[in-house]
Design a protein around this motif. Structure first.
Motif, PDB file in Angstrom:
ATOM      1  N   SER A  30      13.956  -5.991  -7.245  1.00  0.00           N
ATOM      2  CA  SER A  30      14.195  -5.512  -8.782  1.00  0.00           C
ATOM      3  C   SER A  30      12.982  -4.298  -8.648  1.00  0.00           C
ATOM      4  CB  SER A  30      14.278  -5.588  -9.922  1.00  0.00           C
ATOM      5  OG  SER A  30      13.638  -6.955  -9.999  1.00  0.00           O
ATOM      6  N   THR A  31      11.580  -4.245  -7.958  1.00  0.00           N
ATOM      7  CA  THR A  31      10.518  -4.095  -7.944  1.00  0.00           C
ATOM      8  C   THR A  31      10.606  -3.288  -7.424  1.00  0.00           C
ATOM      9  OG1 THR A  31       9.548  -5.900  -7.070  1.00  0.00           O
ATOM     10  CG2 THR A  31      10.043  -6.071  -9.230  1.00  0.00           C
ATOM     11  N   VAL A  32      10.990  -3.131  -6.095  1.00  0.00           N
ATOM     12  CA  VAL A  32      10.211  -2.812  -4.760  1.00  0.00           C
ATOM     13  C   VAL A  32      10.553  -1.069  -5.128  1.00  0.00           C
ATOM     14  CG1 VAL A  32      11.990  -2.317  -3.515  1.00  0.00           C
ATOM     15  CG2 VAL A  32      10.373  -2.736  -2.299  1.00  0.00           C
ATOM     16  N   GLY A  33      11.170  -0.231  -6.003  1.00  0.00           N
ATOM     17  CA  GLY A  33      11.102   0.839  -6.028  1.00  0.00           C
ATOM     18  C   GLY A  33      10.146   1.623  -6.774  1.00  0.00           C
ATOM     19  N   LEU A  34       9.740   0.866  -7.627  1.00  0.00           N
ATOM     20  CA  LEU A  34       8.928   1.079  -8.761  1.00  0.00           C
ATOM     21  C   LEU A  34       7.596   1.092  -7.965  1.00  0.00           C
ATOM     22  CD1 LEU A  34       9.379  -1.169 -12.039  1.00  0.00           C
ATOM     23  CD2 LEU A  34       8.907   1.598 -11.316  1.00  0.00           C
ATOM     24  N   ALA A  35       7.254  -0.466  -6.777  1.00  0.00           N
ATOM     25  CA  ALA A  35       6.001  -0.711  -6.046  1.00  0.00           C
ATOM     26  C   ALA A  35       6.290   1.269  -5.199  1.00  0.00           C
ATOM     27  CB  ALA A  35       6.234  -1.849  -5.897  1.00  0.00           C
ATOM     28  N   ARG A  36       7.327   1.549  -4.163  1.00  0.00           N
ATOM     29  CA  ARG A  36       6.950   2.196  -3.591  1.00  0.00           C
ATOM     30  C   ARG A  36       6.485   3.375  -4.238  1.00  0.00           C
ATOM     31  NH1 ARG A  36      12.373   1.329  -0.444  1.00  0.00           N
ATOM     32  NH2 ARG A  36      11.230  -0.720   1.385  1.00  0.00           N
ATOM     33  N   HIS A  37       7.334   3.952  -5.383  1.00  0.00           N
ATOM     34  CA  HIS A  37       7.304   5.152  -6.144  1.00  0.00           C
ATOM     35  C   HIS A  37       5.497   5.294  -6.703  1.00  0.00           C
ATOM     36  CE1 HIS A  37       7.890   7.558  -9.516  1.00  0.00           C
ATOM     37  NE2 HIS A  37       8.519   8.114  -8.660  1.00  0.00           N
ATOM     38  N   SER A  38       4.827   3.762  -6.653  1.00  0.00           N
ATOM     39  CA  SER A  38       3.428   3.777  -6.927  1.00  0.00           C
ATOM     40  C   SER A  38       2.730   4.688  -6.246  1.00  0.00           C
ATOM     41  CB  SER A  38       3.035   2.728  -7.067  1.00  0.00           C
ATOM     42  OG  SER A  38       2.748   2.152  -6.193  1.00  0.00           O
ATOM     43  N   GLY A  39       3.055   4.918  -4.919  1.00  0.00           N
ATOM     44  CA  GLY A  39       2.103   5.440  -3.472  1.00  0.00           C
ATOM     45  C   GLY A  39       1.210   4.820  -2.946  1.00  0.00           C
ATOM     46  N   GLY A  40       0.739   3.641  -4.218  1.00  0.00           N
ATOM     47  CA  GLY A  40       0.256   2.607  -3.057  1.00  0.00           C
ATOM     48  C   GLY A  40       0.869   1.708  -2.339  1.00  0.00           C
ATOM     49  N   ARG A  41      -0.399   0.553  -1.604  1.00  0.00           N
ATOM     50  CA  ARG A  41       0.449  -0.003   0.070  1.00  0.00           C
ATOM     51  C   ARG A  41       0.882  -0.781  -0.953  1.00  0.00           C
ATOM     52  NH1 ARG A  41      -4.339  -1.822   2.010  1.00  0.00           N
ATOM     53  NH2 ARG A  41      -4.118  -3.571   1.397  1.00  0.00           N
ATOM     54  N   VAL A  42       2.330  -1.148  -0.426  1.00  0.00           N
ATOM     55  CA  VAL A  42       3.584  -2.451  -1.224  1.00  0.00           C
ATOM     56  C   VAL A  42       2.483  -3.415  -0.225  1.00  0.00           C
ATOM     57  CG1 VAL A  42       6.376  -2.668  -1.371  1.00  0.00           C
ATOM     58  CG2 VAL A  42       5.025  -0.330  -1.664  1.00  0.00           C
ATOM     59  N   VAL A  43       2.733  -4.857  -0.867  1.00  0.00           N
ATOM     60  CA  VAL A  43       3.205  -6.321  -0.849  1.00  0.00           C
ATOM     61  C   VAL A  43       4.129  -6.446  -0.317  1.00  0.00           C
ATOM     62  CG1 VAL A  43       1.766  -7.983  -1.559  1.00  0.00           C
ATOM     63  CG2 VAL A  43       1.229  -6.417  -2.467  1.00  0.00           C
ATOM     64  N   PRO A  44       4.069  -6.927   0.786  1.00  0.00           N
ATOM     65  CA  PRO A  44       5.902  -7.821   1.421  1.00  0.00           C
ATOM     66  C   PRO A  44       6.008  -8.998   0.572  1.00  0.00           C
ATOM     67  CG  PRO A  44       3.784  -7.943   2.765  1.00  0.00           C
ATOM     68  CD  PRO A  44       3.153  -6.867   1.980  1.00  0.00           C
ATOM     69  N   ALA A  45       6.732  -8.846   0.710  1.00  0.00           N
ATOM     70  CA  ALA A  45       7.639 -10.267  -0.700  1.00  0.00           C
ATOM     71  C   ALA A  45       7.312 -11.310   0.205  1.00  0.00           C
ATOM     72  CB  ALA A  45       9.425 -10.547  -0.756  1.00  0.00           C
ATOM     73  N   ARG A  46       7.075 -11.624   1.424  1.00  0.00           N
ATOM     74  CA  ARG A  46       5.777 -13.127   1.612  1.00  0.00           C
ATOM     75  C   ARG A  46       5.065 -12.759   1.459  1.00  0.00           C
ATOM     76  NH1 ARG A  46       5.871  -9.974   6.278  1.00  0.00           N
ATOM     77  NH2 ARG A  46       4.225  -9.215   6.637  1.00  0.00           N
ATOM     78  N   ASN A  47       4.440 -12.418   0.725  1.00  0.00           N
ATOM     79  CA  ASN A  47       3.104 -12.472   0.020  1.00  0.00           C
ATOM     80  C   ASN A  47       2.925 -12.854  -1.118  1.00  0.00           C
ATOM     81  OD1 ASN A  47       2.362 -12.481   2.488  1.00  0.00           O
ATOM     82  ND2 ASN A  47       0.826 -10.090   2.023  1.00  0.00           N
ATOM     83  N   PHE A  48       4.069 -12.809  -2.190  1.00  0.00           N
ATOM     84  CA  PHE A  48       3.934 -12.784  -3.527  1.00  0.00           C
ATOM     85  C   PHE A  48       3.339 -13.561  -3.662  1.00  0.00           C
ATOM     86  CE2 PHE A  48       7.885  -9.740  -4.123  1.00  0.00           C
ATOM     87  CZ  PHE A  48       7.107  -8.280  -4.007  1.00  0.00           C
ATOM     88  N   HIS A  49       2.930 -13.643  -4.599  1.00  0.00           N
ATOM     89  CA  HIS A  49       1.909 -15.319  -5.257  1.00  0.00           C
ATOM     90  C   HIS A  49       1.376 -14.657  -6.807  1.00  0.00           C
ATOM     91  CE1 HIS A  49      -1.891 -12.841  -3.822  1.00  0.00           C
ATOM     92  NE2 HIS A  49      -2.515 -13.723  -4.374  1.00  0.00           N
ATOM     93  N   VAL A  50       0.961 -15.983  -7.803  1.00  0.00           N
ATOM     94  CA  VAL A  50      -0.005 -16.126  -8.921  1.00  0.00           C
ATOM     95  C   VAL A  50      -1.539 -16.275  -8.291  1.00  0.00           C
ATOM     96  CG1 VAL A  50      -0.068 -15.891 -11.371  1.00  0.00           C
ATOM     97  CG2 VAL A  50       2.136 -14.532 -10.591  1.00  0.00           C
ATOM     98  N   THR A  51      -2.062 -15.760  -8.501  1.00  0.00           N
ATOM     99  CA  THR A  51      -3.329 -16.724  -7.939  1.00  0.00           C
ATOM    100  C   THR A  51      -4.205 -17.395  -9.331  1.00  0.00           C
ATOM    101  OG1 THR A  51      -4.207 -14.744  -6.594  1.00  0.00           O
ATOM    102  CG2 THR A  51      -5.884 -16.174  -7.916  1.00  0.00           C
ATOM    103  N   LEU A  52      -4.315 -18.308  -9.051  1.00  0.00           N
ATOM    104  CA  LEU A  52      -4.865 -19.312 -10.020  1.00  0.00           C
ATOM    105  C   LEU A  52      -6.548 -19.131  -9.871  1.00  0.00           C
ATOM    106  CD1 LEU A  52      -2.418 -22.393 -10.122  1.00  0.00           C
ATOM    107  CD2 LEU A  52      -2.381 -20.540 -11.453  1.00  0.00           C
ATOM    108  N   ALA A  53      -6.892 -19.684  -8.787  1.00  0.00           N
ATOM    109  CA  ALA A  53      -8.534 -19.463  -8.360  1.00  0.00           C
ATOM    110  C   ALA A  53      -8.568 -19.145  -7.390  1.00  0.00           C
ATOM    111  CB  ALA A  53      -8.718 -21.035  -9.002  1.00  0.00           C
ATOM    112  N   PHE A  54      -9.513 -17.773  -6.866  1.00  0.00           N
ATOM    113  CA  PHE A  54      -9.864 -17.112  -5.369  1.00  0.00           C
ATOM    114  C   PHE A  54     -11.293 -18.598  -5.290  1.00  0.00           C
ATOM    115  CE2 PHE A  54     -12.501 -14.554  -2.529  1.00  0.00           C
ATOM    116  CZ  PHE A  54     -11.372 -14.526  -1.900  1.00  0.00           C
ATOM    117  N   VAL A  55     -10.710 -19.109  -3.953  1.00  0.00           N
ATOM    118  CA  VAL A  55     -12.156 -19.940  -3.639  1.00  0.00           C
ATOM    119  C   VAL A  55     -12.971 -19.283  -3.361  1.00  0.00           C
ATOM    120  CG1 VAL A  55     -12.757 -22.322  -2.701  1.00  0.00           C
ATOM    121  CG2 VAL A  55     -10.590 -22.040  -3.973  1.00  0.00           C
ATOM    122  N   GLY A  56     -12.505 -18.258  -2.244  1.00  0.00           N
ATOM    123  CA  GLY A  56     -13.241 -17.972  -0.893  1.00  0.00           C
ATOM    124  C   GLY A  56     -13.478 -18.520   0.055  1.00  0.00           C
ATOM    125  N   GLU A  57     -14.773 -17.907   0.854  1.00  0.00           N
ATOM    126  CA  GLU A  57     -14.303 -18.758   2.361  1.00  0.00           C
ATOM    127  C   GLU A  57     -15.047 -19.910   2.010  1.00  0.00           C
ATOM    128  OE1 GLU A  57     -16.949 -16.027   5.211  1.00  0.00           O
ATOM    129  OE2 GLU A  57     -14.166 -15.309   5.480  1.00  0.00           O
TER     130      GLU A  57
END
Ligand code: 3AM
Length: 185
Positions: A30-57
């Motif tokens: 339900s979101t890929v159409g809007l994501a493509r239409h945004s003109g940005g770089r579309v995030v592939p579904a396998r990478n979908f997540h909700v970040t809680l905390a970015f730890v880094g290296e």
């Protein structure tokens, strides 16, 4: 002559809510159409997540601190309703998000930060707004759009490793791998 040991390899980590495959598929549908239409770089579904905390290296030594901080983090299950799509101008991303952060989620994020800090792992702290990134590097802004809500019954959180492949070949691709999961009560 004594040999110089190789540098300790670092791993790039973050804590996240990691959708099950079915929810991942529904969100993409339900979101890929809007994501493509945004003109940005579309995030592939396998990478979908909700970040809680970015730890880094982190070094291998710090890795055990990260794992024990997560182990010490207890929080309750909750329902996360994602019901709007908007562009965030500062980060230049298109996100699926919500105007209401569930209190259990805010508590989970707070406890995670606190437990990491106790293990000497200090993170950058910003106001937490749960979101799932759909596209990056947007060429322009777009208006907020309400959509049919996704009701996500969240019962665990995950530690995820981020790696980039293909840099040498001239294209960079981000890969995420779940390293560990912890159940919510
Ligand atoms: O969950 P989102 O997509 O908002 O942009 C990165 C992604 O965010 C963010 O961490 C998430 C998992 O990669 N990220 C990457 N580098 C970061 C940094 N240095 C960062 N967040 C904060 N500081």
């Amino acid at each position: 002559m004594s040999e110089v040991p190789p540098p300790d390899p670092k791993r790039r980590l973050f804590f996240a809510l990691w959708p099950a495959d079915e929810l991942r598929r529904q969100i993409e549908e339900s979101t890929v159409g809007l994501a493509r239409h945004s003109g940005g770089r579309v995030v592939p579904a396998r990478n979908f997540h909700v970040t809680l905390a970015f730890v880094g290296e982190v070094t291998q030594e710090q890795m055990s601190s990260v794992l024990s901080a997560a182990e010490a983090t207890s929080a309750s299950r909750f329902s996360l309703v994602l019901d709007q799509i908007e562009a965030w101008s500062k980060a230049n991303v298109l996100v699926l998000d919500t105007p209401r952060t569930p209190p259990e989620l805010a508590l989970l994020v707070d406890r995670l930060h606190f437990n990491l800090l106790e293990k000497q792992i200090k993170l950058k702290r910003e106001v937490y707004r749960p979101h799932l990134t759909l596209a990056r590097k947007l060429p322009g802004l777009r208006a907020l759009q309400k959509i049919a809500p996704f009701n996500w019954a969240v019962h665990e959180f995950a530690l995820v490793e981020s790696s980039t492949t293909g840099k040498e070949a001239g294209f960079a691709e981000t890969r995420y791998a779940v390293l560990a999961r912890w159940s919510l009560a």
